[in-house]
Design a protein around this motif. Structure first.
Motif, short mmCIF file in Angstrom:
data_model
loop_
_atom_site.label_atom_id
_atom_site.label_comp_id
_atom_site.label_asym_id
_atom_site.label_seq_id
_atom_site.Cartn_x
_atom_site.Cartn_y
_atom_site.Cartn_z
N ILE A 83 -68.82 -21.04 -18.26
CA ILE A 83 -67.99 -20.67 -19.27
C ILE A 83 -66.67 -21.63 -19.31
O ILE A 83 -66.36 -22.24 -18.40
CB ILE A 83 -66.94 -19.44 -18.65
CG1 ILE A 83 -67.93 -18.24 -18.26
CG2 ILE A 83 -65.89 -19.07 -19.39
CD1 ILE A 83 -68.35 -17.32 -19.87
N GLU A 84 -66.45 -22.16 -20.56
CA GLU A 84 -65.50 -23.22 -20.60
C GLU A 84 -64.05 -22.64 -20.83
O GLU A 84 -64.01 -22.29 -22.03
CB GLU A 84 -65.93 -24.17 -21.53
CG GLU A 84 -65.01 -25.11 -21.74
CD GLU A 84 -65.32 -26.35 -22.90
OE1 GLU A 84 -65.70 -27.57 -22.40
OE2 GLU A 84 -65.59 -26.06 -23.94
N TRP A 85 -63.05 -22.77 -19.88
CA TRP A 85 -61.74 -22.58 -19.89
C TRP A 85 -61.05 -22.77 -21.18
O TRP A 85 -60.39 -22.36 -22.02
CB TRP A 85 -60.93 -22.54 -18.59
CG TRP A 85 -59.62 -22.04 -18.53
CD1 TRP A 85 -59.16 -21.45 -19.48
CD2 TRP A 85 -58.63 -22.45 -17.54
NE1 TRP A 85 -57.75 -21.01 -19.14
CE2 TRP A 85 -57.70 -21.72 -17.80
CE3 TRP A 85 -58.94 -23.00 -16.43
CZ2 TRP A 85 -56.38 -21.81 -16.98
CZ3 TRP A 85 -57.70 -23.22 -15.37
CH2 TRP A 85 -56.40 -22.64 -15.66
N ALA A 86 -61.13 -24.13 -21.35
CA ALA A 86 -60.66 -24.77 -22.50
C ALA A 86 -60.85 -24.55 -23.67
O ALA A 86 -59.98 -24.25 -24.58
CB ALA A 86 -60.91 -26.63 -22.54
N SER A 87 -62.01 -24.00 -23.97
CA SER A 87 -62.52 -23.56 -25.12
C SER A 87 -61.83 -22.02 -25.46
O SER A 87 -61.45 -21.42 -26.67
CB SER A 87 -63.84 -23.06 -25.44
OG SER A 87 -64.47 -24.51 -25.19
N HIS A 88 -61.58 -21.24 -24.50
CA HIS A 88 -61.06 -19.96 -24.65
C HIS A 88 -59.65 -19.70 -24.50
O HIS A 88 -59.22 -18.84 -25.00
CB HIS A 88 -61.72 -18.88 -23.48
CG HIS A 88 -63.22 -19.02 -23.86
ND1 HIS A 88 -63.77 -18.50 -24.48
CD2 HIS A 88 -64.28 -19.60 -22.71
CE1 HIS A 88 -65.10 -18.40 -24.42
NE2 HIS A 88 -65.26 -19.24 -23.46
N GLU A 89 -59.03 -20.84 -23.93
CA GLU A 89 -57.42 -20.79 -23.79
C GLU A 89 -56.97 -22.21 -24.51
O GLU A 89 -56.56 -22.92 -23.59
CB GLU A 89 -57.11 -20.31 -22.68
CG GLU A 89 -55.47 -19.91 -22.38
CD GLU A 89 -54.85 -19.63 -21.29
OE1 GLU A 89 -55.73 -19.40 -20.21
OE2 GLU A 89 -53.68 -19.44 -20.98
N PRO A 90 -57.20 -22.47 -25.61
CA PRO A 90 -56.91 -24.05 -26.09
C PRO A 90 -55.59 -24.17 -26.05
O PRO A 90 -55.15 -25.39 -25.86
CB PRO A 90 -57.39 -23.81 -27.48
CG PRO A 90 -57.49 -22.36 -28.06
CD PRO A 90 -57.83 -21.57 -26.70
#
Ligand code: NAG
Ligand code: NAG
Ligand code: NAG
Ligand code: NAG
Ligand code: NAG
Ligand code: NAG
Length: 626
Positions: A83-90
């Motif tokens: 899961i990529e945090w940066a993609s989901h909370e840009p």
């Protein structure tokens, strides 16, 4: 009396829960470690995991089912994804879970194909992604934030992401709840980074509190004691990772030191390796991969192939590494994996499938096929606007010394730095920078006079500069560092800029976001440097996968139908073409935009400014001598 009633009700509820929990046990839906039989246990039965990594954020959603079916067809019984945090909370407090970022959909599609799912929630994932998947804005909150530690300024943001956003979405997808997720990873190869046990124990408790005590947690670390020492987390099952050529006995002996009983598992078995711009394309021979995989499976060990299908770092999401020098990762994440970047079943795929067939039964299903590739041919482009004209619509921020991308709230793209030389200079004058992250284009009164580059540690340039001239430096981020101690990787001009011995001050900073360029309007300043070019091409019938060739172009970014394909840099190699998935194309007219940072093809009469769509991918082109 009231109190008594309340207690009675409470007792009743507790009993009901216990009954439900044991029903759950009776009807299966449990996934645990069996320490007696040294295996993973699914519903009470030993299971050998043969898993493959596919990252949803690197595959267009229109291809998710295709790639998952190809994983299943090879006999694999599990999918693994980060899961990529940066993609989901840009941006802080802004969340994105739709389209390519809808991991719920991806996980449910995997379940439909009969796959179990191993989930790696990070928050740090490396994965050759910008900042290892951490959001860039952490560095805006606090540039000195101690990432991946129990630093409260970091941990409180992780807590919010996990507790209020990510984990509530994962919980219903757990195996015990009827979903396919059997295991959840704690951090990622933490033993090669830090040794903050308080941090990893905090993550463990966070996962348990929000996913339930029963969830099987695990860690992944390099297959040696030195990594496991700090990577092992109490009450979390430790696994190891390694590629072909590693001494199997020694790697698993390291796991056994920390897990005396339970299943052996290589949770990142490398079938290929990553690339860097300017270094030859990495490959690992198919036969050595399938043979080594055979020897792992023959021990009864479980494994996960990292990556089964790498896909593409679309947009400006590729990260970079800090080895002896700075090494940026290209757009392709082909990885020489069993499924190619475009999802093709390679010779390695066929060999691996034959090996898996010795241990698990292959599913009976319609054999998947390689996708059709189209050669849409040459597309003529015309100048659209220069970067400098386009940027006039963007806000500029004044500052005494240059500001970083992060302090300008810019994820990726370029920053235009400008100042006026207000003193008498020497001839030549040496323009020097403490650091440039990662490339800088130096202009005097609009004329290009030099190039700065982190990869070559080229931070000085002699210039003919005169008092009153305007100095402009355009700095491009090539992706934040994704591994090791350098992940606090602020972008832009770092530290003082000097001309001779005088520090230059009084800058204007213009942040230019480039993943989404819907804000750009045309202008007629053709011919200047750093231009955007556009063109259209027409597709009849159903669109197919294709590859963008940028011969004659130098370094830049490409978009098709406003979808950012990523960075191109054919003169550095090895990547020569960009993968264009069919899912972003449409029947009829399609648009293409190119932003060229250096030098576009000659557009004089008799020559065309063009790109071409071909049916052949080339990611192993020549690279410069080191
Ligand atoms: C994600 O996918 C699921 C399952 O297909 C769907 O129910 C949900 O609405 C999607 N979420 C978003 C934000 O699009
Ligand atoms: C692997 O390591 C073991 C134990 O150290 C050693 O006995 C063995 O010879 C090694 N195997 C290879 C192929 O090097
Ligand atoms: C699928 O593509 C791979 C890689 O390009 C190629 O090696 C293989 O032969 C193709 N398979 C078929 C059936 O065309
Ligand atoms: C800073 O630059 C601006 C724009 O070039 C100029 O108007 C201003 O006078 C400068 N200020 C100082 C203190 O040099
Ligand atoms: C780009 O941004 C605009 C405006 O915010 C939005 O409408 C559009 O959907 C975005 N395009 C892409 C490809 O994300
Ligand atoms: C330029 O483009 C036109 C139209 O596509 C084509 O006919 C011509 O051959 C091209 N010229 C060159 C020099 O590539």
């Amino acid at each position: 009396m009231k109190l008594f009633q309340h207690n009675g009700l409470h007792l009743f509820c507790v009993q009901l829960l216990i009954t439900l929990a044991s029903l759950n046990q009776v009807f299966g839906r449990s996934f645990t470690v069996d320490y007696d039989q040294n295996c993973f246990s699914k519903d009470g039965e030993c299971v050998q995991l043969v898993s493959g990594s596919i990252h949803y954020f690197r595959v267009h959603p229109s291809d998710w089912t295709d790639r998952l079916q190809k994983l299943r067809f090879a006999g694999f019984n599990a999918l693994e994804t980060y899961i990529e945090w940066a993609s989901h909370e840009p941006e802080k407090g802004t969340y994105e879970f739709s389209g390519m970022y809808n991991f719920t959909d991806f996980v449910l599609k995997a379940q439909q194909e009969g796959l179990m799912v191993i989930m790696r929630t990070g928050p740090f994932i490396d994965a050759e992604r910008d900042m290892g998947g951490l959001p860039y804005w952490l560095l805006a909150e606090n540039p000195d934030m101690k990432l991946r530690t129990s630093d409260p300024s970091y941990l409180s943001l992780v807590d919010n992401w996990f507790a209020n956003h990510l984990l509530p979405k994962l919980r219903p997808l757990l195996y015990s709840e009827g979903g396919p997720i059997i295991m959840v990873q704690v951090e990622n190869e933490y033993g090669s980074y830090g040794c903050d046990y308080e941090y990893t124990a905090h993550l463990r408790e966070l996962l348990k509190n929000h996913l339930g005590d029963q969830v099987l947690l695990y860690t992944t670390d390099g297959g040696s004691t030195s990594y496991l020492k700090c990577g092992k987390v109490q009450e979390v099952y430790a696994t190891v990772d390694f590629g072909t050529g590693t001494n199997l006995t020694e790697a698993f002996r390291a796991q056994r030191l920390f897990e005396p009983r339970g299943p052996l598992m290589n949770s990142e078995f490398y079938p290929g390796w990553l690339d860097h711009w300017g270094s030859p394309h990495s490959t690992v021979p198919a036969k050595s991969v399938s043979d080594f995989m055979d020897s792992i499976l023959a021990l009864g060990a479980s494994l996960n192939v990292y990556v089964f299908h790498g896909g593409t770092s679309f947009g400006l999401t590729a990260g970079s590494n800090l080895g002896d020098v700075f090494q940026a990762c290209p757009t392709s994440y082909d990885y020489d994996a069993p499924l190619s970047e475009a999802g093709d079943m390679t010779e390695k795929y066929e060999r691996i499938r034959a090996v898996v067939a010795k241990y698990l039964s292959l599913p009976s299903m319609t054999p998947p096929t390689n996708s059709t590739k189209a050669a849409y041919g040459e597309v003529l482009l015309s100048p659209h606007t220069s970067l400098f004209s386009a940027a006039q619509t963007l806000p500029s921020v004044p500052s005494d010394s240059p500001k970083t991308f992060e302090s300008l709230a810019l994820f990726n793209g370029v920053v235009i730095y400008e100042t006026v030389i207000d003193f008498m200079t020497t001839d030549p004058a040496l323009l020097s920078f403490k650091a440039v992250n990662d490339r800088g284009y130096v202009y005097l009164d609009g004329v290009l006079v030099g190039l700065l580059a982190r990869q070559q540690e080229a931070y000085q340039v002699p210039v003919f500069a005169r008092q009153g001239q305007k100095l402009t430096v355009v700095v491009e981020s090539q992706g934040r560092v994704c591994y090791g101690s350098g992940i606090n990787d602020a972008k832009g001009l770092i530290g003082p800029v000097k001309l001779g011995s005088t520090e230059l001050r009084n800058w204007t900073n213009t942040a230019v976001p480039l993943t989404n360029i819907s804000w750009i309007t045309p202008s007629d300043d053709a011919g200047s440097a750093m231009m955007f070019y556009t063109g259209t091409f027409s597709i009849t019938g159903t669109p197919s996968d294709t590859f963008l060739r940028v011969d004659g172009w130098t370094k830049g970014i490409a978009w098709v139908n406003d979808f950012c394909l990523g960075r191109y840099w054919p003169i550095m190699g090895p990547q020569q073409t960009l993968y264009v998935p069919h899912g972003i194309l449409k029947t009829g007219d399609n648009s293409i935009t190119i932003f060229e940072l250096e030098s576009a093809p000659d557009g004089s009469p008799g020559h065309n400014i063009s790109v071409a769509f071909t049916n052949v991918h080339q990611i192993n082109g020549p690279t410069p001598d080191p």
